[in-house]
Scaffold this motif. Structure first.
Motif, PDB file in Angstrom:
ATOM      1  N   THR A   1       9.849   8.659  26.595  1.00  0.00           N
ATOM      2  CA  THR A   1       9.404   7.513  26.113  1.00  0.00           C
ATOM      3  C   THR A   1      10.370   6.466  26.726  1.00  0.00           C
ATOM      4  N   GLY A   2      10.016   5.769  27.477  1.00  0.00           N
ATOM      5  CA  GLY A   2      10.856   4.756  28.303  1.00  0.00           C
ATOM      6  C   GLY A   2      11.709   5.557  29.364  1.00  0.00           C
ATOM      7  N   ARG A   3      12.949   5.613  29.374  1.00  0.00           N
ATOM      8  CA  ARG A   3      13.994   6.227  30.024  1.00  0.00           C
ATOM      9  C   ARG A   3      14.463   7.622  29.430  1.00  0.00           C
ATOM     10  N   THR A   4      14.141   7.668  28.270  1.00  0.00           N
ATOM     11  CA  THR A   4      14.609   9.066  27.621  1.00  0.00           C
ATOM     12  C   THR A   4      13.692   9.959  27.548  1.00  0.00           C
ATOM     13  N   PHE A   5      14.043  11.408  27.168  1.00  0.00           N
ATOM     14  CA  PHE A   5      13.096  12.408  27.157  1.00  0.00           C
ATOM     15  C   PHE A   5      13.813  13.209  25.998  1.00  0.00           C
ATOM     16  N   THR A   6      12.551  13.744  25.249  1.00  0.00           N
ATOM     17  CA  THR A   6      12.841  14.564  23.973  1.00  0.00           C
ATOM     18  C   THR A   6      12.153  15.858  24.288  1.00  0.00           C
ATOM     19  N   LEU A   7      12.466  17.049  23.381  1.00  0.00           N
ATOM     20  CA  LEU A   7      11.711  18.298  23.460  1.00  0.00           C
ATOM     21  C   LEU A   7      10.881  18.193  22.420  1.00  0.00           C
ATOM     22  N   THR A   8       9.557  19.113  22.724  1.00  0.00           N
ATOM     23  CA  THR A   8       8.345  18.907  21.845  1.00  0.00           C
ATOM     24  C   THR A   8       8.470  20.226  21.068  1.00  0.00           C
ATOM     25  N   PRO A   9       7.685  20.225  20.010  1.00  0.00           N
ATOM     26  CA  PRO A   9       7.555  21.608  19.198  1.00  0.00           C
ATOM     27  C   PRO A   9       7.190  22.656  20.205  1.00  0.00           C
ATOM     28  N   ARG A  10       6.428  22.431  21.359  1.00  0.00           N
ATOM     29  CA  ARG A  10       5.939  23.463  22.139  1.00  0.00           C
ATOM     30  C   ARG A  10       6.863  24.316  22.642  1.00  0.00           C
ATOM     31  N   VAL A  11       7.944  23.871  22.780  1.00  0.00           N
ATOM     32  CA  VAL A  11       9.217  24.716  23.330  1.00  0.00           C
ATOM     33  C   VAL A  11       9.330  26.132  22.199  1.00  0.00           C
ATOM     34  N   LEU A  12       8.816  26.216  21.095  1.00  0.00           N
ATOM     35  CA  LEU A  12       9.046  27.074  20.473  1.00  0.00           C
ATOM     36  C   LEU A  12       7.805  28.256  20.731  1.00  0.00           C
ATOM     37  N   SER A  13       7.040  27.809  21.671  1.00  0.00           N
ATOM     38  CA  SER A  13       6.059  28.777  22.163  1.00  0.00           C
ATOM     39  C   SER A  13       6.632  29.753  23.114  1.00  0.00           C
ATOM     40  N   LEU A  14       7.733  29.511  23.779  1.00  0.00           N
ATOM     41  CA  LEU A  14       8.537  30.333  24.566  1.00  0.00           C
ATOM     42  C   LEU A  14       9.315  31.431  23.864  1.00  0.00           C
ATOM     43  N   GLY A  15       8.414  32.280  23.398  1.00  0.00           N
ATOM     44  CA  GLY A  15       9.117  33.487  22.544  1.00  0.00           C
ATOM     45  C   GLY A  15       9.518  33.552  21.249  1.00  0.00           C
ATOM     46  N   PHE A  16       9.477  32.416  20.574  1.00  0.00           N
ATOM     47  CA  PHE A  16      10.232  32.253  19.381  1.00  0.00           C
ATOM     48  C   PHE A  16       9.705  33.203  18.262  1.00  0.00           C
ATOM     49  N   PRO A  17       8.143  32.956  18.248  1.00  0.00           N
ATOM     50  CA  PRO A  17       7.278  33.740  17.167  1.00  0.00           C
ATOM     51  C   PRO A  17       7.718  35.163  16.963  1.00  0.00           C
ATOM     52  N   PRO A  18       7.448  35.896  18.149  1.00  0.00           N
ATOM     53  CA  PRO A  18       7.821  37.525  18.002  1.00  0.00           C
ATOM     54  C   PRO A  18       9.544  37.534  17.760  1.00  0.00           C
ATOM     55  N   LEU A  19      10.193  36.801  18.222  1.00  0.00           N
ATOM     56  CA  LEU A  19      11.589  37.049  18.193  1.00  0.00           C
ATOM     57  C   LEU A  19      12.194  36.666  16.901  1.00  0.00           C
ATOM     58  N   SER A  20      11.308  35.785  16.166  1.00  0.00           N
ATOM     59  CA  SER A  20      12.065  35.158  14.880  1.00  0.00           C
ATOM     60  C   SER A  20      11.778  36.265  13.887  1.00  0.00           C
ATOM     61  N   ARG A  21      11.370  37.637  14.079  1.00  0.00           N
ATOM     62  CA  ARG A  21      11.030  38.478  13.186  1.00  0.00           C
ATOM     63  C   ARG A  21      12.099  39.874  13.515  1.00  0.00           C
ATOM     64  N   THR A  22      12.999  39.458  14.500  1.00  0.00           N
ATOM     65  CA  THR A  22      13.762  40.679  15.299  1.00  0.00           C
ATOM     66  C   THR A  22      14.858  41.002  13.968  1.00  0.00           C
ATOM     67  N   SER A  23      15.162  42.365  14.027  1.00  0.00           N
ATOM     68  CA  SER A  23      16.122  42.964  13.135  1.00  0.00           C
ATOM     69  C   SER A  23      17.375  43.139  13.722  1.00  0.00           C
ATOM     70  N   LEU A  24      18.482  43.284  13.067  1.00  0.00           N
ATOM     71  CA  LEU A  24      19.665  43.797  13.854  1.00  0.00           C
ATOM     72  C   LEU A  24      19.606  44.952  14.613  1.00  0.00           C
ATOM     73  N   PRO A  25      19.074  46.007  14.028  1.00  0.00           N
ATOM     74  CA  PRO A  25      18.847  47.302  14.721  1.00  0.00           C
ATOM     75  C   PRO A  25      17.985  47.100  15.883  1.00  0.00           C
ATOM     76  N   GLU A  26      17.031  46.579  16.118  1.00  0.00           N
ATOM     77  CA  GLU A  26      16.293  46.216  17.113  1.00  0.00           C
ATOM     78  C   GLU A  26      17.064  45.213  18.412  1.00  0.00           C
ATOM     79  N   ILE A  27      17.946  44.510  17.706  1.00  0.00           N
ATOM     80  CA  ILE A  27      18.689  43.990  18.633  1.00  0.00           C
ATOM     81  C   ILE A  27      19.743  44.599  19.283  1.00  0.00           C
ATOM     82  N   ALA A  28      20.309  45.695  18.339  1.00  0.00           N
ATOM     83  CA  ALA A  28      21.431  46.637  18.808  1.00  0.00           C
ATOM     84  C   ALA A  28      20.870  47.734  19.792  1.00  0.00           C
ATOM     85  N   GLN A  29      19.648  48.142  19.779  1.00  0.00           N
ATOM     86  CA  GLN A  29      19.018  49.105  20.415  1.00  0.00           C
ATOM     87  C   GLN A  29      19.348  49.357  21.839  1.00  0.00           C
ATOM     88  N   PRO A  30      18.716  48.317  22.535  1.00  0.00           N
ATOM     89  CA  PRO A  30      19.175  48.525  24.085  1.00  0.00           C
ATOM     90  C   PRO A  30      20.513  48.397  24.457  1.00  0.00           C
TER      91      PRO A  30
END
Length: 618
Positions: free
Chosen positions: A417-446
């Motif tokens: 918009t003019g000289r400024t930039f903003t992020l759009t909701p589409r940024v959430l398409s980069l991995g957020f949906p599957p990772l939003s259901r991650t549990s602590l054991p899944e985070i810790a396992q690797p």
């Protein structure tokens, strides 16, 4: 000493143009054919033309699909960045995991290109490898977190949504508009056998939702035209992977029904979804408007239920008044919330990429890493940035930052918009949906697997039971030894006699501490309450617990805490072995540093994942 920075010309991009504030490149349209389009755009960007670049991103294709017209890719678009986004979106659509060969087929990219992209993403901590499989990692959520924190709505409105869900005992969601779709930014769910919720970041077609007609009341003629083109190109909603596809192709009557629902929503101030997504699911929505007269719809709050609990009519007559009351509280929050505390602006976010390029050579695509870093320049207090501010935050040359922003605008991830930039909701398409259901054991396992491979001892993660009397193992990686500690996930042991338990008890409240007679499992078990209290004090001060043959003769264990974003100990990490393998002193000198470093890595992932989502501990 930092490695010398490499030249600013990214791999595969056009030569830099004269530095200037970028101009908007227009909205991206996409073919309804999902596979191959984004790769085609990347392959053709040097020549200047290709089919629309965002078309393969399934989570975004739904909101832009509908026009088969080819669109010129900006000459200055960064080809490796387009390809990297394509890989991340394919992984997202696949639920977070794909084999390297699967990524090659899905993206249409050459295997060597996929290998280099995934190697770069792994270096950034955005993916990890398990054999030939590629998995999304929680750190990738920092991209979605940048959008969510810049938006501020999740932080301000989610407490009200959670309170409403508790009051009604029904699921409550918050959504924002993503062109002619809606995307969820918060979910307050109820745990039932028939669970009704979507993942944060999921994209749904506006016409099959309750929030959609409310957002459509603000559409322009161009928005309606884009929606009709998408409906014609994808009549069964096959590009919206978060919803079941239509069993039949939509027609003009379906489209007119949505137009009618939009008019009704404008007149009534609420909207209803009566099993439009799938049988049994009903929802009612009310808009959350910005402060001031004639405020725009910033978000939509919805109550979601099942027909076994509420009919659509019952939602309107019974739950709508309470939903409206909660929305009024949300709007007051927006009106009275002070601006975010100004903090020091980030700087040199991309400085590390030069050293990584020198270390990994050709396998590290620096222009991809730099481009992704641009997204993290945004955040709370930084919702809009100029090119100069992006350049300063990342440490990139203006020409490099400019090309990244032009690429993101082409892909629909950034709006200008003019000289400024903003992020759009589409940024959430980069991995957020599957990772939003991650549990602590899944985070810790690797991380446990990595730790076990380094110390050659079994490692475990455990949490404290509700009573505080036991620990429960939630993740474990065993080492291959003739004699090893035989414990499985789900095992419960008395907290006071284990290193894991003492780490957890040391941070617990006085009411949680064990009282009464303590059973002696071996002659070494602490059974005196005062002695146990002193032991817990030592654990708090030294940051680890060592339990030597108190649970079982010959068993020695050492543990460290895992803390959440508030600093509270929510889990403990340990390793256990036969006492003959290491002395207590060797456990402290050799193993505590390894355990502490691994705990820090788990905490980093946990804090990233839990910033705008709930991370289950078990």
């Amino acid at each position: 000493m930092p490695a010398k920075r490499t030249p600013e010309t990214p791999e595969g991009s056009a030569p830099p143009a004269a530095e200037k504030e970028p101009q908007p490149v227009g909205e991206t349209t996409a073919s309804a054919t999902r596979r191959g389009d984004l790769a085609a755009a990347a392959a053709g960007s040097g020549a200047g033309t290709a089919r629309a670049g965002a078309g393969t991103a399934g989570s975004t294709a739904g909101s832009t699909a509908g026009s088969a017209a080819e669109r010129e890719v900006p000459a200055e678009a960064v080809t490796p960045l387009i390809r990297g986004i394509a890989v991340l979106r394919e992984l997202t659509e696949a639920g977070g995991t794909l084999s390297l060969s699967g990524l090659e087929r899905a993206s249409g990219l050459a295997r060597s290109t996929v290998d280099r992209i995934t190697a770069t993403l792994a270096r950034m901590g955005y993916v990890r490898f398990d054999g030939r499989d590629v998995h999304l990692s929680p750190r990738l959520m920092e991209l979605g977190n940048a959008y969510m924190s810049a938006l501020r709505l999740p932080a301000l409105l989610s407490p009200h949504a959670d309170a409403l869900a508790d009051e009604l005992d029904e699921s409550v969601s918050l959504a924002v508009a993503d062109r002619d779709g809606i995307r969820f930014i918060h979910q307050a769910t109820r745990r039932r056998a028939m669970s009704l919720s979507f993942r944060i970041g999921d994209l749904l077609p506006a016409e099959r939702t309750a929030p959609g007609p409310l957002f459509a009341t603000q559409w322009t003629a161009a928005d309606w035209q884009r929606w009709r083109e998408r409906r014609a190109a994808d009549p069964r909603d096959l590009s919206f992977t978060a919803v079941p596809p239509r069993t039949y192709e939509g027609d003009a009557e379906d489209d007119e029904t949505f137009v009618h629902r939009t008019r009704e929503s404008s007149a009534h101030g609420w909207s209803l979804d009566d099993q439009l997504i799938e049988p049994g699911l009903v929802a009612i929505s009310v808009p959350v408007r910005s402060p001031g007269p004639g405020g725009r719809i910033m978000s939509v709050a919805s109550v979601v239920s099942h027909t076994s609990r509420h009919t659509a009519r019952n939602l309107r007559t019974t739950l709508l008044p309470r939903l409206r009351s909660a929305v009024r509280a949300m709007e007051r929050e927006l009106h009275t919330a002070p601006p975010p505390e100004p903090g020091p602006p980030p700087s040199d976010l991309a400085l590390w990429t030069g050293a990584s390029k020198q270390q990994l050579g050709r396998e590290f695509i620096e222009s991809l890493a730099r481009g992704l870093t641009v997204l993290t320049a945004f955040g709370e207090g930084r919702p809009e940035l100029t090119l100069t501010e992006v350049s300063r935050a990342t440490g990139l040359a203006r020409a490099t930052a400019r090309r990244a922003l032009i690429t993101y605008e082409h892909l629909g991830l950034v709006a200008a918009t003019g000289r400024t930039f903003t992020l759009t909701p589409r940024v959430l398409s980069l991995g957020f949906p599957p990772l939003s259901r991650t549990s602590l054991p899944e985070i810790a396992q690797p991380h446990l697997a990595d730790l076990t491979s380094r110390i050659h001892e079994s490692t475990s993660l455990a949490v404290l039971s509700d009573s505080g009397e036991e620990i429960q193992y939630t993740a474990r990686v065993a080492t291959a030894r003739v004699m090893s500690v035989n414990i499985t996930v789900g095992t419960r042991l008395p907290a006071y006699a284990t290193a894991l338990g003492r780490v957890l008890l040391a941070d617990a409240s006085e009411d949680t501490l064990p009282s009464g007679s303590l059973r002696a499992f071996t002659p070494h078990t602490i059974t005196d309450e005062q002695t146990l209290a002193e032991a817990l004090t030592s654990v708090r001060s030294q940051g680890y617990a060592l339990v030597d043959e108190e649970l079982e003769e010959g068993l020695r264990s050492i543990a460290v805490p895992i803390r959440d974003r508030s600093g509270r100990v929510v889990a403990a990490l340990n390793t256990a072995m036969h006492a003959s393998r290491r002395t207590p002193r060797e456990c402290v000198t050799d193993l505590v540093p390894e355990l502490t470093a691994t705990a820090a890595r788990i905490q980093t992932d946990l804090h990233t994942a839990a910033r705008f989502t709930h991370v289950p501990l078990t």
